[in-house]
Each structure stands twice: as C-alpha cells, then as structure tokens.
Design a protein around this motif. Structure first.
Motif, PDB file in Angstrom:
ATOM      1  N   ALA A   1      -5.920  -1.489   1.944  1.00 27.66           N
ATOM      2  CA  ALA A   1      -5.265  -1.588   3.255  1.00 27.66           C
ATOM      3  C   ALA A   1      -5.736  -0.506   4.210  1.00 27.66           C
ATOM      4  O   ALA A   1      -5.932  -0.774   5.403  1.00 27.66           O
ATOM      5  CB  ALA A   1      -3.751  -1.510   3.085  1.00 27.66           C
ATOM      6  N   LEU A   2      -5.887   0.713   3.725  1.00 28.41           N
ATOM      7  CA  LEU A   2      -6.369   1.819   4.556  1.00 28.41           C
ATOM      8  C   LEU A   2      -7.555   2.461   3.856  1.00 28.41           C
ATOM      9  O   LEU A   2      -7.516   2.723   2.649  1.00 28.41           O
ATOM     10  CB  LEU A   2      -5.260   2.863   4.766  1.00 28.41           C
ATOM     11  CG  LEU A   2      -3.996   2.391   5.490  1.00 28.41           C
ATOM     12  CD1 LEU A   2      -2.991   3.526   5.592  1.00 28.41           C
ATOM     13  CD2 LEU A   2      -4.321   1.838   6.876  1.00 28.41           C
TER      14      LEU A   2
ATOM     15  N   GLY B   1      -4.197  -3.033   8.656  1.00 29.04           N
ATOM     16  CA  GLY B   1      -3.495  -1.890   8.099  1.00 29.04           C
ATOM     17  C   GLY B   1      -2.407  -1.317   8.987  1.00 29.04           C
ATOM     18  O   GLY B   1      -1.885  -0.236   8.706  1.00 29.04           O
TER      19      GLY B   1
ATOM     20  N   GLY C   1      -8.713  -0.900   8.114  1.00 27.21           N
ATOM     21  CA  GLY C   1      -8.039   0.291   7.620  1.00 27.21           C
ATOM     22  C   GLY C   1      -8.521   1.588   8.214  1.00 27.21           C
ATOM     23  O   GLY C   1      -8.209   2.659   7.671  1.00 27.21           O
TER      24      GLY C   1
END
Length: 598
Positions: free
Chosen positions: A364-365, A387, A559
């Motif tokens: 996500a990041l 994100g 992200g």
C-alpha cells in the motif's frame, strides 16, 4: 443506572505447553468458594441418598420379615431422608448453576477484551462468523464442562459410597454387583478417544455456518440486489450438510458406545438377583439385602449415564477450548509500549520512508515521505489503491508500518499510549458505521457525557441537523442496525458530527463526504472551514469541492508522494492530478452550482 462492568476475576493461563484444562483452571479457582459449596452439598446429598436403600433393607428384614420393629418408624425415616436429600440437592444445583454463569461471564469478557485489543490486521484475516462461533457456542461448551464436570465426578462417587455400604452388608454380593464397573471404565476411555476428532470437526463446521449466516445478514442488500437468494441458500445448505455429516458421525459413535455404558449396570441387576437368590436360599443373605443391592445398582445407573455424557462433554470442551485458545494465543501486533507517553498533541505529522503491506501481501505504501505542519489542512489525492486511506490508518496506529516511522509532534506513534493517540486523532471513515442506538448517542459516542447542546452544535456543523429535526423523535430517534434506516450521506454527516464533538487536534476526513450530495457538501464546508482553523486536518479526497478545503494538495501514486503544492499549481503542472480530478468531476451532476464545478 446502566450496569457497571465487572472485570473478570481470573485469566486463561498463557502457558501453551499446558493442557487445555490446566490452562482453564484459574477460571475455576477464581470461583472455588461457590463451586466447593456446590460440590460439598452434592456430596452430602449423596451421603443421605445412599442411606435410603440401607434403611429399606433394615425395614424389610426387621419390620416385614422378622416383625420385630414398627414399619412406620422406617417409613418416616426414609421420608425424612428423601426430603433432606431434596433440599440439599436444590442448594447444590443452585450454587452450581451460579458457578457456571460466573465462569461463562469471565470467559466471554476475557475473549472480548482480547478481541478489542487486536489490530485491524487480525480482522482482515479472521472471518466474523468464526469469531461469533468461538464467542458463543465454544464458550458454552467449555463452561459446561468446567462447571458440571466436577459435579458429575462427585455424583459418580456414589459408586464408592454404595460399594462401601454393600461391602459392610454382604462382601460377596458387593463384588458381584460391581463386576461390570471395570468394563465400563475401559469403554469410557475408548469412547473418549473416538469422539475427540469429531467434536473438533463439529465446532469448526458450526463456525462455517455462522460465517455464512453473518455474511448474508450483513450483505442482505447486495444479495437482494442481485436476486441471489437461491444461490446463498445453496451455500448455506452446503455448510449445513457438512455440519449434519459431522453430527451423524458423532451420533454413530454415541449409538455404538452409549447403550453399552448405560446398560452394563443393568446387567448387574441380573447378577445380583441370580447370585443373591441362591444366597437367600442357602441362608447366606436376606431378602432385604437383595432389595437394597438392587436399589444400589439402580442408583449407579444415572451417574454412569452422566459419566458417558461427561466424556462427550469433555471432548467437545477440549475442541472448543483449543479453538478459543487460538484466538487468545494470537498476540496483538499493535500494543502500548512498556513506558507509554501521554503528550498533549499540537498536530505536527511526519511520515518518514514508510513502507506498509496489508496482511494479504498488497503493498500500500512504498517509501512514503510526507510532512504536515501543525494547524495545516492537507488534501491527499490519488487514484484508487494509491494508499490514501492507508495513511490515515497508520496515523491512528490501526496498523504499524513494515519500515519507516510515523511521528506526531516528533513522537513515534509506537511510543504513545494508544488511547492517548486515538483520543487526539479523530477519523471520519468513508464508510460511516452507526450503532443501533439514538442519534444523540451515536454523535456522542466519543464523549458519552456531552450535553445535548454540544451534540446539536456538532450536528449543525456537520449539516446533520436539517434531517435530524425532521425525524419523529429528533435526536432520540433510534437508527436501524448499522444505520441503514438513514441514507449514506446522512450517515456520513452523523459520523462527521461524532468526530467534531470530540474536538481532536488532528482530524482525518477519509473521503468522509463521498456519499453526500455535492450541493449539500458545499453547505457544510463553511462550517468545516471554521472548525478546521488551528487544527491539523488531513483530507482524503477525490472531489474538487472537498479539495478546495485544503491549503496544500499532495498527490499519491503507488504509495508514494509524486507531487505536492496548491491546487492551482498542480492543475497547471501535473497531468496525473488533472486525470484524478477528471474522475471526480464525473460524479458532479449537471445542475450543480458553478462554484462546485469549478
């Protein structure tokens, strides 16, 4: 007055090397006074009960056969013993049931307390139906065994008492009456080994049914929208069939072993009659002794029937306990540090090279760097999956990053007490969850003691007062489960009011107005601007109207921060920003005011 919460008086032993029963013993010891009282009274009841056949023997031999005593004396004696036994057993049963409910209370609260500490990642992995099953039927199975198991063992001690009395009356006949007991013990052990795996299977498949039911209740609108009732019924039927198969297997084992366990004591009746009859004929026993021994053998049948039941209860409880321990032995990745900090935050936020993956492996990041100054309003913009919402979840420490740090006022959020952090970081999620309580209580969820005037003020600021006032009971109107009696936009306005009432120094609006009509959204923006003044505000947004609330816009992609600046600057220099805005503008109706569209 609302009921007060009583902290459980014991906990499950955390030593995983111990058996399930030894781990549960602290719960039993915490209520040992009640349990010991029940078991003691039960034992006294047994002492009284075993005297009845002996009184019957003496009465028959003296009053009926020899006619050397009055029959009425023995009638009153036996009646008094029966009344005393009934009173003692009543008290024993009452204390036993209270012990069972106390154990169930503690166990349920231990599980709920643990679940409340678990982070979002745990709920991403575990199905809610599984948790429901382990918090209900599994608890009941363990509670039944912990409370009623000792009682059944005490009841089975009647065999020892009866055997002692029979030995004192006629040793040879006593040995004949108890001849089948070793066989019963051997069969009981064999039955226990056979039934354990099936008990585990039953509990597991019951959890599967609970999961299907839970998903269908929570997703009933989706099911009906796609006319999928028949398909979901088939899914439920398949899960129910798997449970039925397990229950049939369980019944097959019971039908093979239980009749033997229950009827072996009856074989003793025939042996007593046969051998006792010969002994009476030969003058080595009396009619009263045969009647008494028959009574003792009949008295042994219920305990041994309960012994078979206890074996099955024990296997069901063992399977259930292990399923409960799977939850309790799962550590929380997000916990308070050994020496937590409790600062009053001003709202300086810093994400430094943060990498985060969800439990399913989704990245996500990926090296996020972001800084927000105290009192600044920043809009996070990006495509779906960039994100944005993850940033908000890490800020409130719903998850911990894989690497990098999230800091507030220079403090790593992992060094802060969780309650302190979350009291000062208010989040309005994109999916507004409401409880089935009055609207006033929903708004005041973060401050249950807030006066009505402040609740109304928060509702006015969130634009919720305009529809709340039109409801039949106003702020006392009870919303349906999950708030589905309100529209999506109305639920979001209630959620915004809930966060504003807490008045946190850091406010996160996670697409909090996505379900609100853009025209209505504009009407509440004025109040939001006033409330966001001097407060650090992070806005996860995709609408231009929401972005306009921010002083600075940060564009996320895969992200990472790929661009930041004012809206005008990004509009002129960043094509990806223009594409994101174009997607948001598609949701704006043609008849929206010009200021909304521009």
């Amino acid at each position: 007055m609302p009921p007060t919460y009583r902290v459980p008086t014991a906990a499950i032993d955390p030593d995983v090397t111990k058996t399930w029963l030894r781990r549960a013993l602290p719960l039993v010891r915490a209520h040992r006074t009640l349990l010991f009282s029940s078991l003691s009274l039960s034992f006294v009841g047994l002492l009284l009960q075993v005297q009845i056949p002996n009184a019957l023997r003496i009465g028959i031999d003296r009053a009926v056969t020899a006619r050397t005593a009055s029959l009425w004396n023995f009638v009153w004696w036996i009646a008094a013993l029966a009344v005393a036994t009934g009173i003692v057993n009543y008290l024993a049963r009452r204390y036993l049931l209270r012990t069972a409910y106390e154990i169930e209370y503690d166990l349920r609260n231990i599980i709920f307390t643990h679940l409340a500490r678990m982070p979002f990642g745990f709920y991403d992995r575990v199905q809610s139906g599984e948790l429901m099953s382990r918090s209900s039927s599994d608890i009941r199975a363990v509670q039944m065994y912990l409370a009623f198991g000792p009682s059944i063992l005490v009841q089975c001690s009647i065999a020892v008492l009866a055997f002692g009395l029979m030995l004192s009356i006629n040793p040879l006949l006593a040995v004949v009456a108890m001849a089948t007991m070793p066989v019963i013990g051997f069969l009981g052990v064999s039955m226990r080994k056979a039934i354990f795996p099936v008990s585990w299977l039953i509990q597991s498949r019951l959890a599967g049914v609970a999961t299907v039911v839970d998903e269908n209740i929570n997703g009933v609108r989706v099911v009906k929208a796609f006319a999928a009732e028949g398909r979901q019924l088939r899914t439920l039927a398949e899960a129910a069939d798997r449970v039925r198969w397990a229950y049939v297997a369980d019944a097959r084992i019971r039908s093979r072993w239980s009749p033997v366990l229950e009827n072996l004591p009856r074989l003793s009746l025939a042996l007593v009659l046969l051998c006792g009859g010969w002994m009476v004929i030969d003058g080595h026993a009396t009619v009263g002794e045969i009647v008494a021994f028959n009574s003792y053998v009949l008295m042994l049948q219920p305990p041994f029937r309960m012994l078979g039941m206890m074996i099955m209860m024990g296997q069901r409880a063992a399977a259930s306990a292990n399923r409960i321990y799977e939850i309790l032995d799962t550590p929380s990745e997000v916990v308070d540090p050994p020496e937590p900090l409790d600062p009053v935050l001003t709202g300086a936020v810093r994400f430094a090279d943060v990498v985060f993956r969800y439990p399913n492996g989704t990245l996500a990041l990926d090296g996020l760097d972001l800084e927000i100054r105290p009192g600044e309003t920043v809009a996070l913009v990006g495509r779906t999956g960039s994100g944005k919402s993850t940033v908000a979840r890490l800020l409130a420490r719903f998850y911990d990053p894989e690497s990098g740090t999230v800091r507030v006022d220079g403090h790593d959020v992992r060094d802060l007490r969780l309650s302190t952090l979350r009291d000062q970081v208010g989040i309005v999620p994109d999916e507004a969850f409401l409880f089935s309580v009055p609207i006033r209580d929903n708004i005041a969820y973060g401050r249950p003691d807030a006066p009505l005037a402040e609740v109304v003020a928060a509702a006015v600021a969130a634009g919720a007062d305009e529809f709340v006032d039109d409801l039949p009971d106003g702020y006392d109107t009870v919303v349906g489960e999950r708030g589905y009696t309100l529209s999506g936009g109305q639920r979001q306005r209630i959620a915004i009011a809930r966060a504003l009432l807490v008045n946190p120094p850091v406010l996160v609006l996670d697409d909090a107005t996505s379900a609100i009509d853009v025209v209505v959204e504009q009407r509440i923006h004025g109040a939001l601007r006033e409330l966001m003044r001097g407060r650090t505000t992070l806005i996860v947004a995709h609408r231009l109207s929401t972005i306009s609330l921010a002083e600075r816009v940060v564009l996320l992609d895969a992200g990472r921060v790929v661009a930041e600046g004012t809206h005008a600057h990004l509009l002129a220099t960043e094509p990806r920003y223009v594409e994101v805005l174009a997607e948001g503008l598609r949701e704006v109706p043609d008849d929206a005011p010009e200021e909304v569209r521009t």
